[in-house]
Design an enzyme around this catalytic site. Structure first.
Site: not given
Length: 763
Positions: A414, A678, A633, A607, A625
């Site tokens: 299988c 299976h 930040h 980041c 950008c």
């Protein structure tokens, strides 16, 4: 009380009182109240409060409970009275059963179909009442798609069928395709013909003999399909289609109906050179072909024997397509069992071994240069490479769907069956491995893969288990594993042996880590212990894995094979995983421009600490950008993040990024799933949400130790319904209650296969 405890009547003449009782209404009375008097106390079914009315018995006619239920399905009293007086139609409807081919009227059009359900659609509104009996019909052939249901009514499934291929109708709009002596028919009344009947028919003014295969209606005329004893040229094993009025039941003595001076006799025993079944060694379970009026049909012999009144040995075939006449019964005697319209009974001498297993010679194959086959102890033989395109979305129903379809499993195969079906049935992304130059000692393996597995799978939708075993024996013979023919393996182990060790295919995946490029054929998703995912998508899993390991894609892969996170094969990390139909890998590439996730301009910073920040989207790396990075930040919670510079391509330096950046995406084409060791496959074969099929190489089994597995491919449109659910709705789904096989896709996924429709053109 049930309907058995009641007597039913239909009002055939409007009584003088009460005035609101109309002709055509159905009434009932309790069995114990029923007396032979001039008036009878009855309750109309239209009365919800159960009021009794004394009505003259001369204004009523008795009904059986079954007749009352059939008439109750009609829309008004006038219709009920009209069809009650059509006693033949009512009796015919009582004789209809599941699996009977019928004509159903829908919007002034007569459509051909098969009865799949007979019974009520709703429960009675009041105690002791009955509901109407409706016929659930699955449309067949060219009428598929002209219905209005998929077998469901009021959110309840009464029978399974594709979308718009089902109709629920009362008996007044349903009649058997083969008219009985009781059913109304525009054709002259004739003795009823059934598959297997011996008949005499007239063609070219000559009486000939044969056996009824089927009776069909075409353009308002009934036509009989007949398996001929001999045709005009004296050949056996043919089939003709003759108008019903040119066919007589039984073997009428041969006469010359053209009244010429020399009557022509018919050779009912066939020519002396007629082939005996022993010449081919055909037995039960032999794969054969037979020539029918519609062309060659293929199937498996399920029964061989004789029937009373017939000298010839007959074969009962289970056909690949719905060209048969029953579900394994002949003259109401069950000889074997198969789906409706799959069984066909023909003379054994009409059967030939299935030529598709001998060679592949489809007209649309493209001839390729011949190569040498050095498989036989160094003897160089030549074989021709042929290409068969993948099965298209339009061909899936015709080629792939059904029992004995796909790849036949055998002895723990299988993992290989599911992988090969997933890779090659409906995708060509890795077809290059079938034709690339390879070492002479490995050419036989490539030949087996192409000639015995991929091409038959795509051209006829079926690969015998012996061909898979041959491939496993070749792999074992070449020393890649001593247990390829016996033991259960993992799909990735098999794929790496084929792609890397045998065919020397270039690695599918190039990963960049710390400036170094690593190559691989599959990618195993790993997650760190602190992940917060509960009901993840494949997109999220891949991004989290790349984030935790610091990896990037060095280039867009033509094929991406992803292994889901597990603790071994038996322990899943997640109860459910949501398939991503597309993988957006733009942010996962080590090179190339990226867009700021906030303003869309050229990104310059990434980041990693912001990756899991819940304030941002749940998917995608967090790139900004310069301006947005500074603003993001400046927040107290992010002041200590350490964004890193992105590698900006020189051509983009000093330029702003247009908002319409082309995203690099991969599309899902297959999923391999495992449950209790299976493997099975799901294939996304088309653009529609319901375009899914499910494949199991060992769906059923015929016989015990000496038997064989029955592979099956079936549509699973229910997957599309779950794919359109929100994560919250999907999270609330109880796996065991999910419809069809959807649970196996969402809960048991082992490997996802994605392709780039652009890159596969160049590799």
């Amino acid at each position: 009380m049930t309907s058995v405890d009641h007597r039913y009547f239909i009002i055939t003449e409007k009584p003088p009182n009460p005035k609101h009782i109309e002709a055509g209404q159905i009434c009932y009375t309790s069995e114990y109240k029923h007396k032979t008097t001039s008036k009878l106390s009855v309750i109309p079914l239209s009365s919800g409060v159960g009021l009794n009315y004394d009505i003259d018995v001369n204004h009523m006619s008795p009904l059986t409970a079954e007749e009352a239920e059939l008439l109750q399905a009609l829309s008004n009293d006038k219709e009920r009275l009209k069809w009650f007086r059509e006693r033949n139609a009512l009796r015919t409807a009582l004789g209809l059963t599941k699996g009977v081919p019928v004509i159903v009227e829908e919007k002034k059009e007569e459509l051909r179909g098969m009865i799949r359900y007979i019974g009520r659609l709703t429960e009675p509104k009041y105690p002791h009442h009955i509901s109407g009996t409706f016929f659930g019909v699955e449309l067949q052939g060219p009428d598929k798609g002209k219905g209005n249901t998929n077998g469901m009514y009021g959110y309840k499934e009464f029978f399974p069928c594709p979308k718009d291929c089902g109709i629920f109708a009362p008996f007044s709009r349903v009649r058997p395709l083969v008219p009985s002596s009781l059913s109304p028919s525009p054709q002259p009344q004739t003795e009823e013909l059934s598959p297997g009947d011996r008949v005499t028919y007239i063609t070219n003014n000559i009486c000939r003999h044969g056996m009824v295969v089927d009776v069909q209606e075409r353009d308002g005329q009934h036509v009989v399909r007949i398996s001929t004893d001999t045709d005009e040229n004296g050949k056996t094993g043919g089939e003709v289609q003759v108008p019903l009025d040119c066919v007589a039941k039984g073997e009428v003595p041969t006469v010359d109906v053209s009244f010429t001076t020399e009557p022509e006799k018919m050779d009912i025993d066939g020519p002396a050179e007629e082939l005996n079944s022993n010449d081919f060694g055909l037995t039960v379970n032999s794969v054969v072909e037979v020539n029918l009026a519609q062309g060659t049909s293929y199937g498996i012999i399920r029964w061989i024997g004789t029937v009373p009144g017939r000298k010839e040995t007959l074969a009962g075939l289970e056909l690949d397509e719905d060209r048969g006449v029953s579900d394994g019964t002949l003259k109401d005697v069950r000889l074997f069992t198969c789906p409706p319209k799959k069984a066909l009974f023909v003379k054994l001498s009409s059967c030939r071994p299935d030529s598709r297993f001998q060679s592949i010679s489809a007209n649309h194959h493209k001839k390729m240069p011949q190569v040498e086959d050095t498989e036989k102890d160094g003897e160089s033989t030549t074989w021709t490479l042929e290409t068969v395109p993948p099965v298209s979305a339009e061909q899936v129903q015709q080629i792939l769907i059904g029992r004995m379809k796909g790849i036949q499993g055998h002895c723990n195969s299988c993992y290989m069956d599911a992988a090969l079906f997933g890779l090659f049935s409906c995708s060509s992304v890795l077809d290059s491995m079938l034709f690339k130059s390879t070492a002479p000692q490995d050419a036989p393996i490539q030949k087996t893969l192409l000639h015995n597995i991929v091409n038959p799978l795509r051209s006829k939708g079926f690969v015998e288990g012996r061909h898979i075993m041959k491939l496993r024996q070749q792999l074992q013979k070449h020393g890649y594993s001593h247990s390829f023919t016996t033991d259960e393996k993992d799909p990735e182990e098999f794929l790496i042996v084929i792609m890397h060790h045998i065919l020397a295919l270039d690695p599918l995946l190039k990963l960049s880590a710390g400036g170094k490029v690593q190559e691989s054929y599959c990618y195993q998703i790993f997650l760190d212990q602190n992940h917060s995912l509960v009901l993840p998508t494949v997109q999220q899993l891949l991004e989290h894995s790349f984030h935790s390991t610091g990896l990037k894609l060095a280039e867009v892969p033509s094929c991406l094979i992803l292994q889901m996170p597990r603790f071994g094969k038996k322990f899943k990390m997640f109860d459910k995983i949501i398939p991503s139909l597309e993988l957006d890998i733009t942010d996962l590439l080590s090179e190339g421009p990226q867009q700021c996730i906030l303003c869309g301009h050229l990104a310059a910073k990434e980041c990693t600490e912001c990756f899991k920040d819940p304030v941002f989207n749940q998917t995608g790396f967090k790139v900004f950008c310069m301006t947005c990075s500074s603003q993001v930040h400046s927040h107290p919670q992010r002041r200590f993040h350490k964004p890193v510079d992105l590698d900006i391509p020189p051509a983009y330096l000093g330029h702003s990024m247009p908002h319409a950046l082309t995203r690099d995406k991969l599309e899902l084409f297959a999923v391999l799933c495992i449950e209790t060791s299976h493997y099975v496959s799901f294939i996304k074969y088309g653009p529609k949400s319901e375009d899914w099929i499910f494949f199991d190489s060992m769906a059923d089994r015929q016989g015990e130790r000496d038997g064989f597995n029955i592979p099956e491919v079936h549509a699973c449109p229910e997957v599309g319904m779950y794919m359109e659910m929100s994560p919250a709705e999907l999270a609330n789904q109880v796996p065991r209650d999910m419809k069809g096989v959807a649970k196996r896709l969402f809960c048991d996924a082992y490997m996802y296969l994605y392709q780039s429709t652009n890159m596969c053109l160049y590799r």
